[in-house]
Design a protein around this motif. Structure first.
Motif, PDB file in Angstrom:
ATOM      1  N   GLY A   1      55.890 -14.952  16.291  1.00 61.51           N
ATOM      2  CA  GLY A   1      57.292 -15.374  16.368  1.00 61.51           C
ATOM      3  C   GLY A   1      58.202 -14.424  15.603  1.00 61.51           C
ATOM      4  N   ARG A   2      57.767 -14.068  14.404  1.00 54.83           N
ATOM      5  CA  ARG A   2      58.568 -13.158  13.579  1.00 54.83           C
ATOM      6  C   ARG A   2      58.645 -11.771  14.224  1.00 54.83           C
ATOM      7  NH1 ARG A   2      59.481 -15.068   8.306  1.00 54.83           N
ATOM      8  NH2 ARG A   2      58.390 -17.015   7.929  1.00 54.83           N
ATOM      9  N   LEU A   3      57.537 -11.341  14.875  1.00 57.30           N
ATOM     10  CA  LEU A   3      57.542 -10.030  15.537  1.00 57.30           C
ATOM     11  C   LEU A   3      58.582 -10.008  16.661  1.00 57.30           C
ATOM     12  CD1 LEU A   3      56.398  -7.199  16.122  1.00 57.30           C
ATOM     13  CD2 LEU A   3      54.650  -8.279  17.529  1.00 57.30           C
ATOM     14  N   PHE A   4      58.580 -11.051  17.511  1.00 56.70           N
ATOM     15  CA  PHE A   4      59.549 -11.090  18.617  1.00 56.70           C
ATOM     16  C   PHE A   4      60.979 -11.156  18.083  1.00 56.70           C
ATOM     17  CE2 PHE A   4      55.799 -12.904  21.030  1.00 56.70           C
ATOM     18  CZ  PHE A   4      55.561 -11.728  21.721  1.00 56.70           C
ATOM     19  N   GLU A   5      61.129 -11.923  17.016  1.00 57.91           N
ATOM     20  CA  GLU A   5      62.449 -12.041  16.372  1.00 57.91           C
ATOM     21  C   GLU A   5      62.939 -10.661  15.930  1.00 57.91           C
ATOM     22  OE1 GLU A   5      63.065 -13.996  12.281  1.00 57.91           O
ATOM     23  OE2 GLU A   5      62.729 -15.653  13.653  1.00 57.91           O
ATOM     24  N   GLN A   6      62.039  -9.880  15.341  1.00 61.88           N
ATOM     25  CA  GLN A   6      62.409  -8.549  14.843  1.00 61.88           C
ATOM     26  C   GLN A   6      62.636  -7.567  15.982  1.00 61.88           C
ATOM     27  OE1 GLN A   6      63.235  -7.559  11.761  1.00 61.88           O
ATOM     28  NE2 GLN A   6      62.982  -9.677  11.136  1.00 61.88           N
ATOM     29  N   ILE A   7      61.841  -7.693  17.067  1.00 55.73           N
ATOM     30  CA  ILE A   7      62.045  -6.801  18.214  1.00 55.73           C
ATOM     31  C   ILE A   7      63.448  -7.026  18.788  1.00 55.73           C
ATOM     32  CG2 ILE A   7      61.360  -6.364  20.615  1.00 55.73           C
ATOM     33  CD1 ILE A   7      58.450  -6.724  19.720  1.00 55.73           C
ATOM     34  N   ILE A   8      63.821  -8.306  18.864  1.00 56.57           N
ATOM     35  CA  ILE A   8      65.170  -8.614  19.371  1.00 56.57           C
ATOM     36  C   ILE A   8      66.215  -8.049  18.403  1.00 56.57           C
ATOM     37  CG2 ILE A   8      66.804 -10.504  19.772  1.00 56.57           C
ATOM     38  CD1 ILE A   8      64.326 -12.063  20.889  1.00 56.57           C
ATOM     39  N   HIS A   9      65.989  -8.263  17.123  1.00 52.75           N
ATOM     40  CA  HIS A   9      66.965  -7.824  16.116  1.00 52.75           C
ATOM     41  C   HIS A   9      67.055  -6.292  16.048  1.00 52.75           C
ATOM     42  CE1 HIS A   9      69.288  -7.689  12.514  1.00 52.75           C
ATOM     43  NE2 HIS A   9      68.334  -7.062  11.847  1.00 52.75           N
ATOM     44  N   LEU A  10      65.892  -5.648  15.933  1.00 52.46           N
ATOM     45  CA  LEU A  10      65.885  -4.185  15.768  1.00 52.46           C
ATOM     46  C   LEU A  10      66.111  -3.469  17.100  1.00 52.46           C
ATOM     47  CD1 LEU A  10      62.785  -3.525  13.455  1.00 52.46           C
ATOM     48  CD2 LEU A  10      65.046  -4.261  12.797  1.00 52.46           C
ATOM     49  N   GLY A  11      65.412  -3.913  18.126  1.00 54.42           N
ATOM     50  CA  GLY A  11      65.416  -3.199  19.406  1.00 54.42           C
ATOM     51  C   GLY A  11      66.630  -3.521  20.246  1.00 54.42           C
ATOM     52  N   ILE A  12      66.725  -4.786  20.631  1.00 50.54           N
ATOM     53  CA  ILE A  12      67.825  -5.188  21.520  1.00 50.54           C
ATOM     54  C   ILE A  12      69.168  -4.947  20.815  1.00 50.54           C
ATOM     55  CG2 ILE A  12      68.749  -7.073  22.960  1.00 50.54           C
ATOM     56  CD1 ILE A  12      65.867  -6.592  23.745  1.00 50.54           C
ATOM     57  N   GLY A  13      69.178  -5.191  19.507  1.00 52.80           N
ATOM     58  CA  GLY A  13      70.409  -5.008  18.740  1.00 52.80           C
ATOM     59  C   GLY A  13      70.896  -3.567  18.722  1.00 52.80           C
ATOM     60  N   SER A  14      69.988  -2.613  18.960  1.00 57.03           N
ATOM     61  CA  SER A  14      70.379  -1.197  18.909  1.00 57.03           C
ATOM     62  C   SER A  14      70.612  -0.605  20.299  1.00 57.03           C
ATOM     63  CB  SER A  14      69.271  -0.384  18.216  1.00 57.03           C
ATOM     64  OG  SER A  14      68.980  -0.921  16.966  1.00 57.03           O
ATOM     65  N   LEU A  15      70.481  -1.458  21.332  1.00 59.82           N
ATOM     66  CA  LEU A  15      70.560  -0.952  22.709  1.00 59.82           C
ATOM     67  C   LEU A  15      71.890  -0.253  23.019  1.00 59.82           C
ATOM     68  CD1 LEU A  15      69.023  -3.514  25.230  1.00 59.82           C
ATOM     69  CD2 LEU A  15      68.513  -1.093  24.980  1.00 59.82           C
ATOM     70  N   SER A  16      72.988  -0.935  22.733  1.00 60.68           N
ATOM     71  CA  SER A  16      74.285  -0.417  23.177  1.00 60.68           C
ATOM     72  C   SER A  16      74.583   0.948  22.561  1.00 60.68           C
ATOM     73  CB  SER A  16      75.394  -1.417  22.850  1.00 60.68           C
ATOM     74  OG  SER A  16      75.350  -1.716  21.479  1.00 60.68           O
ATOM     75  N   ILE A  17      74.361   1.076  21.265  1.00 59.34           N
ATOM     76  CA  ILE A  17      74.689   2.352  20.610  1.00 59.34           C
ATOM     77  C   ILE A  17      73.748   3.464  21.081  1.00 59.34           C
ATOM     78  CG2 ILE A  17      73.355   1.847  18.500  1.00 59.34           C
ATOM     79  CD1 ILE A  17      76.209   3.260  17.363  1.00 59.34           C
ATOM     80  N   THR A  18      72.493   3.095  21.363  1.00 57.87           N
ATOM     81  CA  THR A  18      71.534   4.084  21.869  1.00 57.87           C
ATOM     82  C   THR A  18      71.976   4.599  23.238  1.00 57.87           C
ATOM     83  OG1 THR A  18      69.803   2.859  20.755  1.00 57.87           O
ATOM     84  CG2 THR A  18      69.087   4.460  22.370  1.00 57.87           C
ATOM     85  N   VAL A  19      72.403   3.670  24.076  1.00 61.02           N
ATOM     86  CA  VAL A  19      72.851   4.027  25.433  1.00 61.02           C
ATOM     87  C   VAL A  19      74.062   4.965  25.342  1.00 61.02           C
ATOM     88  CG1 VAL A  19      74.016   3.073  27.471  1.00 61.02           C
ATOM     89  CG2 VAL A  19      71.933   2.004  26.616  1.00 61.02           C
ATOM     90  N   VAL A  20      75.003   4.632  24.487  1.00 57.57           N
ATOM     91  CA  VAL A  20      76.222   5.445  24.358  1.00 57.57           C
ATOM     92  C   VAL A  20      75.872   6.844  23.863  1.00 57.57           C
ATOM     93  CG1 VAL A  20      78.383   5.696  23.085  1.00 57.57           C
ATOM     94  CG2 VAL A  20      77.754   3.474  24.024  1.00 57.57           C
ATOM     95  N   ILE A  21      75.057   6.909  22.812  1.00 61.41           N
ATOM     96  CA  ILE A  21      74.707   8.225  22.240  1.00 61.41           C
ATOM     97  C   ILE A  21      73.964   9.086  23.262  1.00 61.41           C
ATOM     98  CG2 ILE A  21      73.170   9.342  20.560  1.00 61.41           C
ATOM     99  CD1 ILE A  21      74.198   7.494  18.482  1.00 61.41           C
ATOM    100  N   GLY A  22      73.002   8.480  23.956  1.00 61.16           N
ATOM    101  CA  GLY A  22      72.230   9.229  24.952  1.00 61.16           C
ATOM    102  C   GLY A  22      73.133   9.747  26.060  1.00 61.16           C
ATOM    103  N   PHE A  23      73.986   8.872  26.566  1.00 58.31           N
ATOM    104  CA  PHE A  23      74.866   9.213  27.677  1.00 58.31           C
ATOM    105  C   PHE A  23      75.828  10.353  27.287  1.00 58.31           C
ATOM    106  CE2 PHE A  23      78.632   8.388  30.376  1.00 58.31           C
ATOM    107  CZ  PHE A  23      78.030   8.474  31.624  1.00 58.31           C
TER     108      PHE A  23
END
Lengths: 245, 254
Positions: free
Chosen positions: B35-57
C-alpha cells in the motif's frame, strides 16, 4: 512481588559526556515507578535505553529474566510490543488521523479484522476521554490531547510495561488532572509503569516507588512515604528546588 | 579538502553502503508494505508527470530548432531526427529528469523524513515495534526506482514529439520521414541503457534523501539544510556518475 524489569549497572555516555555511570533499579509487576532527577540527568535517555532506542555502553537490562540490552533492532521488535513508550510530545504520525495513529500497532502486530481494530481504537479513545477525536488530524489537537492519544496508542497492544516520558510537562492543571487520572486507570488495569517527571506532586499521586538519579547513578530508591520522610540532604534539597521551580 | 572532511565523507559513504544493504534485504523479505509503495509511486511518479512532459517536450523543440539551423549550413538537416532522438534518449532525458526529480522528490523525501525524525515520529515507528527502513525507506526507494526510468522514457518520447512538430513547421520535414529516421537510429539498447541509468540515479537520489532525513537534527533549520545537502550531493553525483555509466554502456552496446 515478581520483578518484571531489572536494570543492572547501566552506563551510557555521549561522546565525552558521561550521562549514566552506574544505574541499577528494578520494577515489580503492577508497580508504577517514578524516575526523578534534575534536568540533564538523563532520565529520558534512561527510559529510551530500556527499549533499545539508545544503546547502552555497559550494564544489563533484563525483562522477564531475559537480557534485552544485547538484542539487535529486529530482535527488539517483539520486546517493544510488550514494553511500550509514550513520548513526551506524543510523537503522533502527523500525516494520518488519530484513528490511524492508534490503529497502527494493531494492524502491524495483530491479526484483528478491520471491525475489531475499529472497536479496539474506540475503546482506547474512550479510556483517554477522546471519543470524538478519531477523525481529527494530530495538528487539530491540543498538546494535552496529543499526549493522551499517544498514551492510547502505547496501550493498544496491552503491553506489560508502559514508559511515560514527562506525560504532564507543559500541560495546564486541568489537562494534568486528566493525564494523572489516566495513568491511575492504567495502574488499575494492571499495567506496570515507569514515569519520568519533574512534577513531584504528580509522581506522589501515581507512583508506588520513586528513584532519584543524580550524577549518573541512583541516589534514592524507595517508597513515596520514604521519600517524603527522607533525612537525606540531597533529597531534601531536591524537594526544595523542585518546589521553587 | 581537509583530512577531517575526507574522513567525514568516508563515514557517510560507509553508512550509505550499509543503508543500501539494509534496503536490499528489506526489499525481499517480509513484511512488505504494498500500500505504501503504491502511495509513493502515485506521489513521486504521477506527481512529477506534468513537469517531466513539459521539460521533455521543450527540450525536443529547442534541440531540433538549434540542430536544424546549425546542420542546415552543411546540408545535414536530414540527420536532425537521429541526433535529437539519440541525444534525448541516451543523455538529456535521463539527466534532466533525474536532476528534476533530485530537486522535487529528493528534497521532499529528506524534508519529510527529517521532519519526522526531529518530531520523534521515526522513534515512534521503532518504539511501536516496526522498522523505519521498511515503513519509510523501502517504499520511497522502490517508488523512485520504478518511476524515474518511466518518467525519463516519457520525457524522451515527448522530446521526439516536439522534434517532429518543429521539424515539420520550421524545416518542412514530413512527419513520417522524421519518425522513420528516429526508428532507424534508435535501438533497444538505447532505451534499456537509459532506463538502467535512471534506475541508478533513482537509487542515488532516494538513498541520499532517506539517509539525510534520518540524520536530520536541530529542528526546522536542520530540515532546510538537509534538503539543500541532498539536492547538491545528488545532482553532483548524478552528473559525475553519468559520464562513467555512459562510457560503460557504450562499451557494452556500441
Amino acid at each position: 512481588m515478581e520483578t518484571i524489569l531489572e536494570v543492572k549497572n547501566l552506563a551510557k555516555s555521549f561522546d565525552e559526556k558521561e550521562v549514566h555511570r552506574d544505574v541499577s533499579f528494578s520494577l515489580a509487576r503492577g508497580e508504577t515507578l517514578g524516575l526523578l532527577g534534575h534536568s540533564g540527568t538523563g532520565k529520558s535517555v534512561l527510559l529510551r535505553s530500556l527499549i533499545g532506542l539508545e544503546h547502552i555502553d555497559r550494564g544489563q537490562i533484563i525483562y522477564r529474566n531475559r537480557r534485552i540490552d544485547d538484542l539487535t533492532e529486529t530482535e527488539l521488535f517483539p520486546v517493544r510490543t510488550k514494553i511500550s513508550y509514550s513520548f513526551q510530545s506524543g510523537a503522533l504520525f502527523d500525516s494520518v488521523s488519530v484513528f490511524e495513529n492508534i490503529a497502527y500497532p494493531l494492524f502491524e502486530h495483530t491479526k484483528l479484522s478491520e471491525a475489531e481494530v475499529a472497536r479496539k481504537v474506540r475503546e482506547l479513545l474512550r479510556i483517554v476521554n477522546l471519543e470524538d477525536a478519531e477523525d481529527l488530524m494530530p495538528s487539530d489537537l491540543s498538546g494535552g490531547m496529543q499526549k493522551r492519544v499517544g498514551l492510547a496508542r502505547s496501550m493498544a497492544l496491552d503491553p506489560d510495561i508502559l514508559l511515560y516520558d514527562e506525560p504532564t510537562a507543559g500541560l495546564d492543571p486541568m489537562n494534568i488532572e486528566k493525564v494523572v487520572d489516566l495513568i491511575n486507570r492504567c495502574r488499575e488495569r494492571g499495567f506496570s509503569g515507569i514515569l519520568v517527571t519533574h512534577d513531584i506532586p504528580v509522581a506522589r499521586r501515581v507512583c508506588d516507588r520513586l528513584v532519584i538519579i543524580n550524577e549518573g547513578q541512583v541516589h534514592f530508591d524507595g517508597s513515596v512515604a520514604e521519600f517524603n520522610s527522607s533525612d537525606d540532604d540531597f533529597v531534601k534539597t531536591f524537594l526544595l528546588n523542585e518546589r521553587a521551580v | 579538502m581537509t583530512i577531517t572532511k575526507f574522513k567525514e565523507n568516508l563515514v557517510i559513504t560507509g553508512e550509505l553502503t550499509l543503508m543500501f544493504r539494509d534496503f536490499l534485504v528489506a526489499s525481499v523479505t517480509k513484511p512488505f508494505y504494498w500500500g505504501r509503495l503504491f502511495e509513493q509511486i502515485i506521489h513521486l511518479g504521477i506527481g512529477s508527470l506534468s513537469i517531466t512532459v513539459v521539460i521533455g517536450f521543450v527540450t525536443g523543440l529547442l534541440m531540433t530548432l538549434q540542430f536544424g539551423y546549425g546542420l542546415a549550413t552543411f546540408g545535414g538537416t536530414l540527420y536532425v531526427p537521429g541526433i535529437v532522438s539519440v541525444s534525448l534518449l541516451r543523455e538529456l532525458a535521463p539527466i534532466f529528469t533525474s536532476l528534476l526529480i533530485a530537486g522535487r522528490i529528493g528534497s521532499g523525501i529528506s524534508a519529510e523524513i527529517g521532519a519526522m525524525n526531529v518530531t520523534q515520529q521515526v522513534d515512534a515507528i521503532r518504539a511501536l515495534g516496526t522498522s523505519p527502513m521498511r515503513v519509510l525507506v523501502v517504499p520511497r526507494m522502490l517508488a523512485a526506482i520504478i518511476s524515474l526510468p518511466l518518467l525519463a522514457t516519457l520525457s524522451a518520447f515527448m522530446g521526439i514529439i516536439g522534434g517532429i512538430i518543429i521539424a515539420y513547421l520550421e524545416f518542412n520535414m514530413p512527419m513520417g520521414f522524421y519518425v522513420n529516421k528516429v526508428l532507424a537510429f534508435l535501438h533497444f539498447s538505447d532505451v534499456f541503457g537509459s532506463m538502467l541509468k535512471c534506475s541508478f540515479f533513482a537509487v542515488i537520489i532516494s538513498l541520499l534523501a532517506c539517509y539525510k532525513g534520518f540524520k536530520t537534527t536541530e529542528g526546522t533549520k536542520g530540515v532546510g539544510e538537509a534538503t539543500t545537502w541532498v539536492v547538491v550531493r545528488a545532482s553532483i553525483t548524478i552528473l559525475i556518475s553519468d559520464f562513467f555509466l555512459s562510457k560503460i554502456l557504450l562499451l557494452l552496446f556500441a
